[in-house]
Design a protein around this motif. Structure first.
Motif, mmCIF file in Angstrom:
data_model
loop_
_atom_site.group_PDB
_atom_site.id
_atom_site.type_symbol
_atom_site.label_atom_id
_atom_site.label_comp_id
_atom_site.label_asym_id
_atom_site.label_seq_id
_atom_site.Cartn_x
_atom_site.Cartn_y
_atom_site.Cartn_z
ATOM 1 N N VAL A 1 0.830 -1.207 0.000
ATOM 2 C CA VAL A 1 0.000 0.000 0.000
ATOM 3 C C VAL A 1 0.864 1.257 0.000
ATOM 4 C CG1 VAL A 1 -1.608 1.348 1.401
ATOM 5 C CG2 VAL A 1 -2.005 -1.087 1.052
ATOM 6 N N ILE A 2 1.892 1.298 0.841
ATOM 7 C CA ILE A 2 2.737 2.494 0.930
ATOM 8 C C ILE A 2 3.470 2.729 -0.378
ATOM 9 C CG2 ILE A 2 4.772 3.458 2.075
ATOM 10 C CD1 ILE A 2 3.793 2.105 4.653
ATOM 11 N N ARG A 3 3.982 1.678 -1.002
ATOM 12 C CA ARG A 3 4.656 1.837 -2.296
ATOM 13 C C ARG A 3 3.665 2.299 -3.367
ATOM 14 N NH1 ARG A 3 9.808 -0.351 -2.533
ATOM 15 N NH2 ARG A 3 10.402 -1.561 -0.681
ATOM 16 N N GLY A 4 2.412 1.828 -3.264
ATOM 17 C CA GLY A 4 1.395 2.299 -4.208
ATOM 18 C C GLY A 4 1.096 3.773 -4.020
ATOM 19 N N LEU A 5 1.014 4.235 -2.784
ATOM 20 C CA LEU A 5 0.803 5.657 -2.520
ATOM 21 C C LEU A 5 1.947 6.499 -3.086
ATOM 22 C CD1 LEU A 5 -0.561 5.670 1.151
ATOM 23 C CD2 LEU A 5 -1.795 6.360 -0.899
ATOM 24 N N LEU A 6 3.180 6.018 -2.895
ATOM 25 C CA LEU A 6 4.337 6.763 -3.409
ATOM 26 C C LEU A 6 4.332 6.810 -4.937
ATOM 27 C CD1 LEU A 6 7.106 5.380 -1.002
ATOM 28 C CD2 LEU A 6 5.973 7.610 -0.917
ATOM 29 N N LYS A 7 3.820 5.756 -5.558
ATOM 30 C CA LYS A 7 3.763 5.722 -7.024
ATOM 31 C C LYS A 7 2.845 6.809 -7.564
ATOM 32 C CE LYS A 7 2.415 2.704 -10.880
ATOM 33 N NZ LYS A 7 1.922 1.356 -11.266
ATOM 34 N N TYR A 8 1.726 7.047 -6.883
ATOM 35 C CA TYR A 8 0.755 8.030 -7.363
ATOM 36 C C TYR A 8 0.815 9.342 -6.573
ATOM 37 C CZ TYR A 8 -1.234 4.059 -9.845
ATOM 38 O OH TYR A 8 -1.427 2.976 -10.671
ATOM 39 N N TRP A 9 1.934 9.571 -5.883
ATOM 40 C CA TRP A 9 2.051 10.775 -5.047
ATOM 41 C C TRP A 9 1.986 12.033 -5.920
ATOM 42 C CZ3 TRP A 9 2.371 10.172 0.237
ATOM 43 C CH2 TRP A 9 2.478 11.347 0.979
ATOM 44 N N PRO A 10 1.136 12.999 -5.563
ATOM 45 C CA PRO A 10 0.996 14.213 -6.391
ATOM 46 C C PRO A 10 2.257 15.075 -6.325
ATOM 47 C CG PRO A 10 -0.274 14.405 -4.354
ATOM 48 C CD PRO A 10 0.231 12.987 -4.399
ATOM 49 N N ILE A 11 2.502 15.785 -7.404
ATOM 50 C CA ILE A 11 3.702 16.619 -7.493
ATOM 51 C C ILE A 11 3.364 18.104 -7.355
ATOM 52 C CG2 ILE A 11 5.640 17.294 -8.970
ATOM 53 C CD1 ILE A 11 5.506 14.529 -10.230
ATOM 54 N N THR A 12 2.305 18.528 -8.013
ATOM 55 C CA THR A 12 1.975 19.958 -8.025
ATOM 56 C C THR A 12 0.658 20.286 -7.338
ATOM 57 O OG1 THR A 12 0.909 19.722 -10.196
ATOM 58 C CG2 THR A 12 3.248 20.310 -10.170
ATOM 59 N N ASN A 13 -0.070 19.270 -6.870
ATOM 60 C CA ASN A 13 -1.376 19.490 -6.250
ATOM 61 C C ASN A 13 -1.227 19.400 -4.730
ATOM 62 O OD1 ASN A 13 -4.056 19.412 -5.338
ATOM 63 N ND2 ASN A 13 -4.753 18.321 -7.152
ATOM 64 N N SER A 14 -1.157 20.559 -4.063
ATOM 65 C CA SER A 14 -0.885 20.583 -2.629
ATOM 66 C C SER A 14 -2.041 20.020 -1.807
ATOM 67 C CB SER A 14 -0.582 22.020 -2.180
ATOM 68 O OG SER A 14 0.558 22.522 -2.841
ATOM 69 N N SER A 15 -3.287 20.330 -2.188
ATOM 70 C CA SER A 15 -4.431 19.829 -1.427
ATOM 71 C C SER A 15 -4.512 18.305 -1.509
ATOM 72 C CB SER A 15 -5.727 20.459 -1.938
ATOM 73 O OG SER A 15 -5.937 20.146 -3.313
ATOM 74 N N LYS A 16 -4.193 17.751 -2.674
ATOM 75 C CA LYS A 16 -4.168 16.297 -2.828
ATOM 76 C C LYS A 16 -3.042 15.686 -2.001
ATOM 77 C CE LYS A 16 -4.317 12.841 -6.545
ATOM 78 N NZ LYS A 16 -4.223 12.634 -8.016
ATOM 79 N N GLU A 17 -1.932 16.407 -1.914
ATOM 80 C CA GLU A 17 -0.799 15.928 -1.125
ATOM 81 C C GLU A 17 -1.160 15.853 0.360
ATOM 82 O OE1 GLU A 17 4.027 16.581 -1.514
ATOM 83 O OE2 GLU A 17 2.633 18.103 -2.229
ATOM 84 N N VAL A 18 -1.914 16.825 0.847
ATOM 85 C CA VAL A 18 -2.358 16.810 2.245
ATOM 86 C C VAL A 18 -3.246 15.587 2.506
ATOM 87 C CG1 VAL A 18 -3.756 18.019 3.965
ATOM 88 C CG2 VAL A 18 -2.150 19.303 2.540
ATOM 89 N N MET A 19 -4.135 15.258 1.537
ATOM 90 C CA MET A 19 -4.980 14.071 1.676
ATOM 91 C C MET A 19 -4.141 12.799 1.741
ATOM 92 S SD MET A 19 -8.370 14.666 -0.664
ATOM 93 C CE MET A 19 -7.465 14.835 -2.190
ATOM 94 N N PHE A 20 -3.133 12.712 0.889
ATOM 95 C CA PHE A 20 -2.259 11.536 0.882
ATOM 96 C C PHE A 20 -1.541 11.391 2.222
ATOM 97 C CE2 PHE A 20 -1.382 9.691 -3.499
ATOM 98 C CZ PHE A 20 -2.595 10.094 -4.016
ATOM 99 N N LEU A 21 -1.105 12.503 2.800
ATOM 100 C CA LEU A 21 -0.415 12.443 4.086
ATOM 101 C C LEU A 21 -1.347 11.956 5.193
ATOM 102 C CD1 LEU A 21 1.617 15.755 3.762
ATOM 103 C CD2 LEU A 21 2.605 13.471 4.019
ATOM 104 N N GLY A 22 -2.613 12.385 5.130
ATOM 105 C CA GLY A 22 -3.587 11.899 6.100
ATOM 106 C C GLY A 22 -3.810 10.405 5.979
ATOM 107 N N GLU A 23 -3.927 9.925 4.736
ATOM 108 C CA GLU A 23 -4.107 8.485 4.520
ATOM 109 C C GLU A 23 -2.861 7.713 4.932
ATOM 110 O OE1 GLU A 23 -5.102 5.350 0.875
ATOM 111 O OE2 GLU A 23 -5.213 7.516 0.533
#
Length: 546
Positions: free
Chosen positions: A362-384
């Motif tokens: 799961v963690i490697r999958g999250l890193l694969k799709y980690w956002p680069i320029t979308n800060s709000s999406k990045e905050v969601m990923f950090l919460g998950e």
């Protein structure tokens, strides 16, 4: 909810003399081996339909290709000459001549022996469809149908005997006629980049006054203890389930909420359909990720899956693990992930809690799709990520911590304060802080430059303060390691400064060389120009004559 529906019903009309229900023209009497008991109160009482000609209420449900379609409904649409006015009511309300469309007697006004037949006739009557695009058309007929639907809900809720095959046939026929429909073309033409469900006004289904009661009826039927799953699976079959799943793309959230509840009940009651339902939901996700990138019901489908995953037996089947890798993790990719991220995160966490070995995947999958320029999406990923790490054990954490903390280091240095702040909040979680502290010799050297840069130059005061707290955690845990990392950082910093100075000297030397060559070339050009000018003046005609 159904109480609110019944609360809006109009007062019962004055009763009039009724002929025996078996003589109601337009309906034929159906003899059944068993009848559903129970009646409803406050039902509308009007005269029965008059005319000639009757159709059997037990007409075949499905065509040869297995698709559900409303059958002939002459019982409710009768022209002035007693002829059918349309095939199956599928075009009802669109310029058709209704003739007579009157309410049938209330259940309380007929003997118990006739209630089953009356129930079937009311089902057949409700197969008629009306045009809701024009609110002023067929007001009387629409209200009669709505009141009839409410009576059907009351009747099926109070049933005290098993529903027989004919009854199930007519129930699914009526449900299919009212619910299964194609959405407007504008529904599919909304471009993903233009359409934003968060900003756009929610769409409301104009026929909802009828659809809501039909959904409530279907929910009561599926949940009823009088519904035999072994018999009902012939009619609530794969085709029926697929048509229900198609409706999850409805623009109306109220409809999707009903569908969510009903599909969950079907999944619980019809065990034979469970693999098919999971596979069909998978296909919807695949199509959404790879093709359309637009679907209104992803959140509701994930909510159903959340409870399904929670009930998976251990050890997990390979089928379920593939579903995680091929469907759930790629759902992080679409731009609209914010619309369903809460439900998606819950499903992901359920998998990790079921099988801790999946944490690395799961963690490697999250890193694969980690956002680069979308800060709000990045905050969601950090919460998950925090939720996943909270369920992760040391062995799985060690497999992915190097790649993970390289990304966390980048997040710590983010110029967007919410990203940096949310990353630093990871240390507030006791379990995550323990995992990091236990593996500090590998993690601290990776993120130390980011921490040190934050303390020196980050513009946000909250980020600066949180960074100092994290530094203190590492200092308290291992002062020697911290000092070693600090010394190495200062050494790298000095090397960096030396490289920068060498680079600047190199550029200065190149600029000086270029400047000197430019002066030399200019002098050569001037001398050549002078020589040419002299030679030209010497060879000119004026010079020769003088």
């Amino acid at each position: 909810m159904i109480k609110q529906i019944f609360g809006k019903r109009k007062a019962s009309s004055k009763s009039s003399s009724q002929s025996d229900s078996s003589n109601d023209v337009g309906y034929s009497s159906i003899n059944t081996s068993s009848s559903a008991g129970g009646g409803v109160g406050n039902s509308t009482k009007t005269t029965s339909v008059s005319g000639k000609g009757a159709n059997s209420a037990s007409a075949a449900l499905k065509s040869s290709n297995g698709n559900y379609a409303p059958q002939s409904s002459s019982a409710a649409i009768v022209s002035n000459q007693g002829k059918k006015s349309g095939p199956g009511g599928s075009q009802a309300g669109q310029g058709m001549n209704y003739g007579v469309y009157e309410a049938l007697p209330s259940f309380r006004d007929v003997p118990s022996s006739e209630k089953q037949n009356l129930f079937l006739r009311k089902l057949d009557m409700c197969c008629v469809l009306f045009d809701f695009s024009d609110a002023s058309k067929n007001l009387k007929e629409k209200e009669i149908k709505r009141q009839t639907l409410l009576e059907l809900v009351e009747y099926i809720s109070s049933a005290t005997s098993k529903f027989n095959e004919v009854t199930m046939q007519e129930i699914t026929k009526m449900v299919a006629a009212n619910l299964f429909r194609a959405f407007p073309s504008s529904h599919d033409n909304k471009l993903p980049d233009v359409y934003d469900p968060e900003d756009d006004e929610p769409a409301m289904e104009p026929s909802w006054p009828h659809l809501q009661v039909v959904y409530e009826f279907l929910l009561r039927f599926v949940a009823s203890t009088e519904t035999d799953a072994k018999l009902a699976k012939r009619y609530i079959d794969h085709s029926f389930v697929l048509r229900l799943l198609d409706l999850f793309d409805s623009d109306d959230q109220r409809e999707r909420e009903y569908l969510k509840t009903i599909l969950h009940r079907i999944y619980g009651k019809f065990m034979v359909h469970r693999p098919f339902i999971r596979k069909s939901i998978n296909n919807i996700f695949y199509n959404f990720i790879s093709e359309t990138v637009r679907h209104n019901g992803i959140a509701e489908l994930l909510e159903i899956l959340g409870s399904i995953i929670n009930g998976f037996a251990l050890p997990l089947k390979e089928e379920h693990k593939l579903f995680l890798v091929r469907a759930l993790i790629p759902l992080h990719k679409p731009k609209s992930v914010s619309m369903y991220h809460q439900q998606l995160s819950y499903c992901i966490t359920q998998f990790v809690e079921k099988d801790i070995k999946l944490a690395d995947t799961v963690i490697r999958g999250l890193l694969k799709y980690w956002p680069i320029t979308n800060s709000s999406k990045e905050v969601m990923f950090l919460g998950e990520l925090e939720e996943v790490l909270e369920a992760t054990q040391a062995a799985e954490f060690q497999r992915c911590m190097v790649r993970l903390f390289c990304q966390i280091g980048r997040c710590l240095n983010s110029s967007h304060f919410q990203v940096a702040e949310r990353t630093l909040f990871l240390w507030n979680n006791d379990h995550i802080r323990t995992l990091i502290t236990q593996n500090r010799k590998i993690i601290l050297p990776i993120i130390f430059p980011a921490l040190e840069n934050n303390t020196r130059s980050h513009w946000n005061q909250a980020v600066h303060s949180l960074t100092l707290n994290v530094r203190k955690i590492f200092i308290d845990a291992d002062q020697a390691l911290f000092d070693e990392c600090l010394a190495k950082f200062q050494e790298e910093e000095m090397k960096g400064k030396e490289k920068l100075e060498k680079r600047e000297l190199t550029w200065k030397r190149l600029e000086d060389m270029a400047a000197s060559k430019a002066v030399t070339n200019e002098a050569v050009l001037v001398s050549k120009f002078s020589s040419v000018a002299i030679a030209t003046s010497t060879n000119s005609p004026k010079a020769a004559s003088s």
